[in-house]
Design a protein around this motif. Structure first.
Motif, PDB file in Angstrom:
ATOM      1  N   VAL A 187       0.928  -0.943   0.205  1.00  0.00           N
ATOM      2  CA  VAL A 187       0.356   0.722   0.101  1.00  0.00           C
ATOM      3  C   VAL A 187       0.805   1.435  -0.325  1.00  0.00           C
ATOM      4  O   VAL A 187       1.889   1.519   0.714  1.00  0.00           O
ATOM      5  N   GLY A 188       0.886   1.819  -0.838  1.00  0.00           N
ATOM      6  CA  GLY A 188       1.263   3.499  -1.453  1.00  0.00           C
ATOM      7  C   GLY A 188       0.225   4.899  -1.133  1.00  0.00           C
ATOM      8  O   GLY A 188      -0.699   4.319  -0.054  1.00  0.00           O
ATOM      9  N   GLU A 189       0.415   6.245  -1.659  1.00  0.00           N
ATOM     10  CA  GLU A 189       0.108   7.502  -1.010  1.00  0.00           C
ATOM     11  C   GLU A 189      -1.367   6.858  -2.093  1.00  0.00           C
ATOM     12  O   GLU A 189      -2.387   7.623  -1.807  1.00  0.00           O
ATOM     13  N   ARG A 190      -1.420   6.285  -2.897  1.00  0.00           N
ATOM     14  CA  ARG A 190      -2.468   6.486  -3.692  1.00  0.00           C
ATOM     15  C   ARG A 190      -3.154   4.567  -3.880  1.00  0.00           C
ATOM     16  O   ARG A 190      -2.136   3.766  -4.569  1.00  0.00           O
ATOM     17  N   LEU A 191      -4.138   4.210  -4.599  1.00  0.00           N
ATOM     18  CA  LEU A 191      -4.672   3.107  -4.892  1.00  0.00           C
ATOM     19  C   LEU A 191      -4.253   3.201  -6.516  1.00  0.00           C
ATOM     20  O   LEU A 191      -5.037   3.232  -6.674  1.00  0.00           O
ATOM     21  N   ARG A 192      -3.311   3.119  -6.843  1.00  0.00           N
ATOM     22  CA  ARG A 192      -2.957   3.099  -8.407  1.00  0.00           C
ATOM     23  C   ARG A 192      -1.610   2.486  -8.966  1.00  0.00           C
ATOM     24  O   ARG A 192      -1.394   1.823  -8.327  1.00  0.00           O
ATOM     25  N   PRO A 193      -2.145   1.447 -10.400  1.00  0.00           N
ATOM     26  CA  PRO A 193      -3.604   1.958 -11.154  1.00  0.00           C
ATOM     27  C   PRO A 193      -3.729   1.097 -11.076  1.00  0.00           C
ATOM     28  O   PRO A 193      -4.606   0.322 -10.533  1.00  0.00           O
ATOM     29  N   VAL A 194      -5.662   1.301 -11.453  1.00  0.00           N
ATOM     30  CA  VAL A 194      -6.697   0.386 -11.626  1.00  0.00           C
ATOM     31  C   VAL A 194      -7.109   0.343 -12.748  1.00  0.00           C
ATOM     32  O   VAL A 194      -7.123   1.069 -13.770  1.00  0.00           O
ATOM     33  N   PHE A 195      -6.631  -0.858 -13.027  1.00  0.00           N
ATOM     34  CA  PHE A 195      -7.476  -1.025 -15.126  1.00  0.00           C
ATOM     35  C   PHE A 195      -8.932  -1.033 -15.051  1.00  0.00           C
ATOM     36  O   PHE A 195      -9.685  -0.871 -14.536  1.00  0.00           O
ATOM     37  N   ARG A 196      -8.808  -0.320 -16.751  1.00  0.00           N
ATOM     38  CA  ARG A 196     -10.597   0.334 -16.902  1.00  0.00           C
ATOM     39  C   ARG A 196      -9.795   0.528 -18.528  1.00  0.00           C
ATOM     40  O   ARG A 196     -10.809   1.485 -18.967  1.00  0.00           O
ATOM     41  N   ASP A 197     -10.193  -0.535 -19.487  1.00  0.00           N
ATOM     42  CA  ASP A 197      -9.400   0.084 -20.643  1.00  0.00           C
ATOM     43  C   ASP A 197     -10.177  -1.323 -21.315  1.00  0.00           C
ATOM     44  O   ASP A 197     -10.176  -1.477 -22.569  1.00  0.00           O
ATOM     45  N   ARG A 198     -10.861  -2.178 -20.628  1.00  0.00           N
ATOM     46  CA  ARG A 198     -11.869  -3.376 -21.862  1.00  0.00           C
ATOM     47  C   ARG A 198     -12.933  -2.852 -23.053  1.00  0.00           C
ATOM     48  O   ARG A 198     -11.918  -3.447 -23.911  1.00  0.00           O
ATOM     49  N   ASP A 199     -13.317  -1.847 -22.683  1.00  0.00           N
ATOM     50  CA  ASP A 199     -14.459  -2.050 -23.887  1.00  0.00           C
ATOM     51  C   ASP A 199     -13.383  -1.106 -25.073  1.00  0.00           C
ATOM     52  O   ASP A 199     -13.557  -1.275 -26.448  1.00  0.00           O
ATOM     53  N   ASP A 200     -12.650  -0.434 -24.766  1.00  0.00           N
ATOM     54  CA  ASP A 200     -11.817   0.498 -25.481  1.00  0.00           C
ATOM     55  C   ASP A 200     -10.516  -1.232 -26.215  1.00  0.00           C
ATOM     56  O   ASP A 200     -10.913  -1.114 -27.953  1.00  0.00           O
ATOM     57  N   LEU A 201     -10.914  -2.172 -25.944  1.00  0.00           N
ATOM     58  CA  LEU A 201      -9.408  -3.412 -26.676  1.00  0.00           C
ATOM     59  C   LEU A 201     -10.426  -3.822 -27.066  1.00  0.00           C
ATOM     60  O   LEU A 201     -10.378  -5.161 -27.740  1.00  0.00           O
ATOM     61  N   ALA A 202     -12.220  -4.247 -26.937  1.00  0.00           N
ATOM     62  CA  ALA A 202     -12.640  -4.936 -27.302  1.00  0.00           C
ATOM     63  C   ALA A 202     -12.709  -5.344 -28.591  1.00  0.00           C
ATOM     64  O   ALA A 202     -13.464  -4.021 -29.744  1.00  0.00           O
ATOM     65  N   SER A 203     -12.486  -6.486 -29.661  1.00  0.00           N
ATOM     66  CA  SER A 203     -12.686  -7.237 -31.062  1.00  0.00           C
ATOM     67  C   SER A 203     -13.620  -7.946 -31.259  1.00  0.00           C
ATOM     68  O   SER A 203     -13.392  -8.700 -32.177  1.00  0.00           O
ATOM     69  N   SER A 204     -13.854  -9.432 -30.551  1.00  0.00           N
ATOM     70  CA  SER A 204     -14.855 -10.527 -30.983  1.00  0.00           C
ATOM     71  C   SER A 204     -15.301 -10.578 -30.096  1.00  0.00           C
ATOM     72  O   SER A 204     -15.417  -9.758 -28.503  1.00  0.00           O
ATOM     73  N   GLY A 205     -15.494 -12.047 -29.364  1.00  0.00           N
ATOM     74  CA  GLY A 205     -16.156 -12.267 -27.944  1.00  0.00           C
ATOM     75  C   GLY A 205     -16.069 -12.914 -27.451  1.00  0.00           C
ATOM     76  O   GLY A 205     -16.665 -13.481 -26.339  1.00  0.00           O
ATOM     77  N   ASP A 206     -14.523 -13.230 -27.462  1.00  0.00           N
ATOM     78  CA  ASP A 206     -14.353 -13.995 -26.461  1.00  0.00           C
ATOM     79  C   ASP A 206     -12.995 -13.174 -25.562  1.00  0.00           C
ATOM     80  O   ASP A 206     -12.505 -11.821 -26.592  1.00  0.00           O
ATOM     81  N   LEU A 207     -12.891 -13.085 -24.627  1.00  0.00           N
ATOM     82  CA  LEU A 207     -11.841 -12.185 -23.821  1.00  0.00           C
ATOM     83  C   LEU A 207     -10.787 -12.192 -24.498  1.00  0.00           C
ATOM     84  O   LEU A 207     -10.067 -13.146 -25.069  1.00  0.00           O
ATOM     85  N   ARG A 208      -9.817 -11.715 -24.709  1.00  0.00           N
ATOM     86  CA  ARG A 208      -8.612 -11.009 -26.168  1.00  0.00           C
ATOM     87  C   ARG A 208      -7.575 -11.319 -24.744  1.00  0.00           C
ATOM     88  O   ARG A 208      -7.726 -10.983 -23.314  1.00  0.00           O
ATOM     89  N   HIS A 209      -6.160 -12.022 -25.243  1.00  0.00           N
ATOM     90  CA  HIS A 209      -4.945 -12.065 -24.075  1.00  0.00           C
ATOM     91  C   HIS A 209      -4.412 -10.935 -23.414  1.00  0.00           C
ATOM     92  O   HIS A 209      -4.650 -11.485 -22.143  1.00  0.00           O
ATOM     93  N   SER A 210      -4.565  -9.659 -23.697  1.00  0.00           N
ATOM     94  CA  SER A 210      -4.085  -8.522 -23.083  1.00  0.00           C
ATOM     95  C   SER A 210      -5.637  -8.490 -21.944  1.00  0.00           C
ATOM     96  O   SER A 210      -4.611  -7.945 -20.968  1.00  0.00           O
ATOM     97  N   LEU A 211      -6.556  -8.753 -21.411  1.00  0.00           N
ATOM     98  CA  LEU A 211      -7.551  -8.891 -21.062  1.00  0.00           C
ATOM     99  C   LEU A 211      -7.671  -9.486 -19.594  1.00  0.00           C
ATOM    100  O   LEU A 211      -7.094  -9.233 -18.376  1.00  0.00           O
ATOM    101  N   GLU A 212      -6.946 -10.719 -20.662  1.00  0.00           N
ATOM    102  CA  GLU A 212      -6.721 -11.985 -19.124  1.00  0.00           C
ATOM    103  C   GLU A 212      -5.769 -11.780 -18.627  1.00  0.00           C
ATOM    104  O   GLU A 212      -5.363 -12.516 -17.750  1.00  0.00           O
ATOM    105  N   ALA A 213      -4.352 -11.046 -19.632  1.00  0.00           N
ATOM    106  CA  ALA A 213      -3.309 -11.179 -18.704  1.00  0.00           C
ATOM    107  C   ALA A 213      -3.367  -9.259 -17.191  1.00  0.00           C
ATOM    108  O   ALA A 213      -3.365 -10.061 -16.477  1.00  0.00           O
ATOM    109  N   ALA A 214      -4.255  -8.602 -18.304  1.00  0.00           N
ATOM    110  CA  ALA A 214      -4.899  -7.974 -16.999  1.00  0.00           C
ATOM    111  C   ALA A 214      -5.684  -8.372 -15.619  1.00  0.00           C
ATOM    112  O   ALA A 214      -5.157  -7.837 -14.502  1.00  0.00           O
ATOM    113  N   LEU A 215      -6.940  -9.013 -16.206  1.00  0.00           N
ATOM    114  CA  LEU A 215      -7.288  -9.803 -15.137  1.00  0.00           C
ATOM    115  C   LEU A 215      -6.230 -10.753 -14.562  1.00  0.00           C
ATOM    116  O   LEU A 215      -6.353 -10.310 -13.117  1.00  0.00           O
TER     117      LEU A 215
END
Length: 687
Positions: free
Chosen positions: A43-71
């Motif tokens: 724990v530091g001074e701030r709770l950063r970062p928080v990931f919030r980019d899924r809608d920008d990255l979606a391009s098909s019906g399955d989770l992308r590799h990059s999203l799985e990595a972020a999760l």
């Protein structure tokens, strides 16, 4: 963990997600809680970062590799619970992927609107939260609805969950901090009121607010041109990259000149480079060149302001490379050369500044390879071989220190591909085929590891080139198998980003080539390869689409060349099927494109080959082009060396039978056994 939390939400809840994201990352952690380890993070001074980019990255019906990595790399999952989220396949998949990786303890449902466990249209829990009831997960982190926790307490519950402490602890400390802040601000305000006027206070506040907003905007743009750009490239989202670059450039264009500091100038130059890269992939060479030229001018200005700064020199070198590449792809070799020579000089300066920096040594190898490419295209094979050999020494040296680095293995495979091209230009197709096989297999291994679209595209290209080498040696089945693999890779790319015109052009070119290969396939070859197409029908459809794309991008010589090659493939099939009229129609449609490319780059071997191939076919279809083409080929000895088989056919069709017999012997001694060449020679002998 790379992220404190992953924010999961439905597309319709973007506004709520932005607010929650901002509130979490702006929360100042009490000093007493800093240094604790929670959810795999300190724990530091701030709770950063928080990931919030899924809608920008979606391009098909399955989770992308990059999203799985972020999760997998997030310490917690915050689920914004609304009726929209309850219906979202993405939210459902994200919950299941996170639980599989981390368990249920760090999943925090946050109710925004709707009703939990109602089972009707007001249901706000996704099925993964309802399957065992909310009790199967952590207690509800917060309820922002009116009459429940409310916005402030609801968010404090989320933050308490992330920090692993009780809600009362966070609420009490937040109240204390708000009280201290209010008292402090009151004291400051009183003091300021005593020594200045309200107007001065307002001016200072507005100035500070403007500076804060500008810093926030430039930090956001830095993220868009850095981390987000990398993620979007990994999933092939050319459309979003385009929008990001244009938004960033619009911001900087609106800044007063006096506010363009070093930081802003660099970000503006990077935004223009991104725009140029997208334009290049869209086939808009002139637009790409304008963006790259402005980006280079800005990096040059920055290099003067910060002389001796290695990072600035590195970025200037990238700008030199990209502007040179845009001219190279437009077949403007005389404009590309001085830029790539400057890039080579910049790379040498970087290595001189830090001889042990592997990134700088890579730039040096890239620069050598670029100059080798130019030498190859213009027929200076000795210079090309030397350049690729020297680049290979650097790649091999770096790979010894990082044997598992896929990027280095990719570069080694690409260098093998260039060495193969040198052997093809020497009419050494046996040697070329060995390099082509090694390069294609190595590229396939890299793609299997990275799944990166760029690696996949280069792998597809490697399979196509191996196919051509196999066909030149008479190995039709091997050629079809390799071409099938190329088409399969392009299929995957097209599914990932249907709007990427560059990928589509190469995919269509590969299909048109298959139409020709299938014409020579043995009867049993129908089971060969992983992808089979209706060869002739697919080839015709591909040709028409390529012509349309070329017509819509008249300054794109590269794509025009792919269309020329497709027409030539179909014309060959028509001639061999005894239909010279149809062949002539194909040739009439592509010959203007071939001549225009030849005017642009007369020394380019591939452009010249297209022209000589069409001249052979036009003569066989009843035209009178062989003699003029033969004279032009004789005037370019380096092209003559690379195209003995075409010289033999042109000589035969021009009535120079003794010369044709001698050239045929040279072709045979070289091991060139292309079934297409043999079939066209048979037609020529019948005339």
């Amino acid at each position: 963990m790379a992220y404190w939390a992953y924010l999961s939400y439905g597309h319709a809840d973007e506004r709520h997600a932005r607010r929650v994201h901002r509130r979490i990352e702006s929360f100042r952690v009490p000093a007493a809680l800093r240094g604790l380890k929670v959810g795999g993070q300190v724990v530091g001074e701030r709770l950063r970062p928080v990931f919030r980019d899924r809608d920008d990255l979606a391009s098909s019906g399955d989770l992308r590799h990059s999203l799985e990595a972020a999760l997998c790399d997030s310490g917690a999952l915050i689920v914004l619970c609304t009726p929209a989220a309850a219906r979202s396949k993405w939210v459902e998949q994200e919950i299941r992927v996170f639980v599989a990786a981390h368990g249920r303890r760090r999943v925090f449902p946050l109710i925004i609107e709707g009703e939990p466990n109602s089972g009707d249209e007001h249901e706000c829990f996704p099925p993964a939260l309802r399957s065992e009831g909310a009790a199967g997960f952590e207690p509800i982190a917060g309820d922002l609805r009116p009459g429940a926790d409310g916005p402030r307490d609801g968010m404090l519950k989320v933050i308490a969950g992330l920090l692993g402490v009780g809600f009362d602890v966070i609420k009490r400390r937040d109240a204390q901090r708000r009280y201290r802040r209010a008292m402090g601000l009151a004291a400051v305000a009183s003091l300021v009121a005593m020594i200045t006027t309200l107007t001065a206070i307002y001016a200072v506040q507005q100035r500070d607010l403007a500076q804060v907003r500008r810093a926030q905007a430039e930090d956001l743009i830095g993220f868009m041109l850095g981390d987000l750009r990398t993620r979007l490239r990994e999933v092939g989202r050319l459309d979003v990259l385009d929008a990001v670059g244009e938004k960033a450039e619009a911001y900087f264009a609106a800044l007063p000149p006096k506010e363009i500091n070093h930081h802003a100038l660099e970000k503006q130059a990077l935004a223009l480079r991104q725009i140029g890269e997208v334009r290049l992939q869209q086939g808009q060479h002139a637009a790409a060149q304008r963006a790259f030229a402005t980006s280079l001018a800005q990096f040059e200005a920055l290099a003067k302001r910060k002389a001796g700064d290695a990072e600035v020199l590195f970025e200037r070198a990238q700008a030199e490379f990209w502007l040179g590449s845009s001219h190279y792809q437009a077949l403007q070799f005389n404009r590309a050369r001085p830029l790539w020579e400057r890039y080579a000089q910049s790379a040498s300066e970087l290595v001189a500044l830090a001889p042990d920096n592997p990134d700088y040594r890579l730039e040096e190898a890239y620069a050598m390879s670029n100059l080798g490419t130019l030498a190859l295209d213009q027929g200076d094979l000795e210079a090309a071989e030397t350049a690729f050999t020297e680049a290979g020494v650097i790649f091999d040296s770096l790979a010894e220190g990082s044997p598992d680095n896929p990027e280095l293995r990719f570069e080694m495979a690409a260098n093998d591909s260039w060495r193969a091209a040198v052997r093809e230009a020497r009419f050494d197709w046996k040697g070329a085929a060995e390099y082509r096989r090694a390069a294609a297999q190595a590229h396939a291994e890299v793609t299997e590891q990275t799944r990166h679209p760029f690696h996949r595209r280069i792998e597809a290209e490697a399979w196509s080139r191996q196919s051509r080498a196999e066909f030149a040696l008479g190995r039709v089945a091997a050629a079809i198998e390799a071409q099938s693999r190329a088409i399969a890779r392009y299929n995957t790319l097209a599914e990932g980003d249907p709007e990427n015109l560059e990928w589509r052009v190469h995919w269509l070119g590969a299909r048109s080539r298959m139409a020709l290969l299938r014409r020579f396939a043995p009867e049993h070859s129908g089971n060969i390869g992983v992808v089979m197409v209706d060869a002739l029908g697919g080839g015709k459809a591909a040709f028409e689409q390529l012509l349309a794309i070329a017509a819509g991008n008249p300054d794109n010589s590269l794509w025009a060349g792919v269309a020329v090659s497709a027409g030539r493939n179909l014309a060959t099939v028509a001639l061999l099927e005894g239909d010279p009229a149809t062949a002539g129609d194909y040739l009439d449609r592509v010959m203007p494109l071939a001549r225009a490319n030849l005017e642009t780059a007369r020394e380019d071997h591939i452009t010249a080959r297209h022209y000589y191939e069409l001249a052979v076919l036009q003569q066989l279809a009843g035209g009178d082009t062989a003699q003029a083409a033969l004279e032009q080929l004789a005037a370019h000895p380096r092209q003559h060396q690379a195209h003995w088989h075409l010289a033999a056919l042109l000589a035969r069709l021009g009535g120079h039978h003794d010369a044709a017999d001698e050239l045929d012997e040279q072709v045979e001694e070289a091991g060139f056994s292309s079934p297409e060449y043999r079939a066209l020679r048979t037609l020529a002998l019948r005339r």
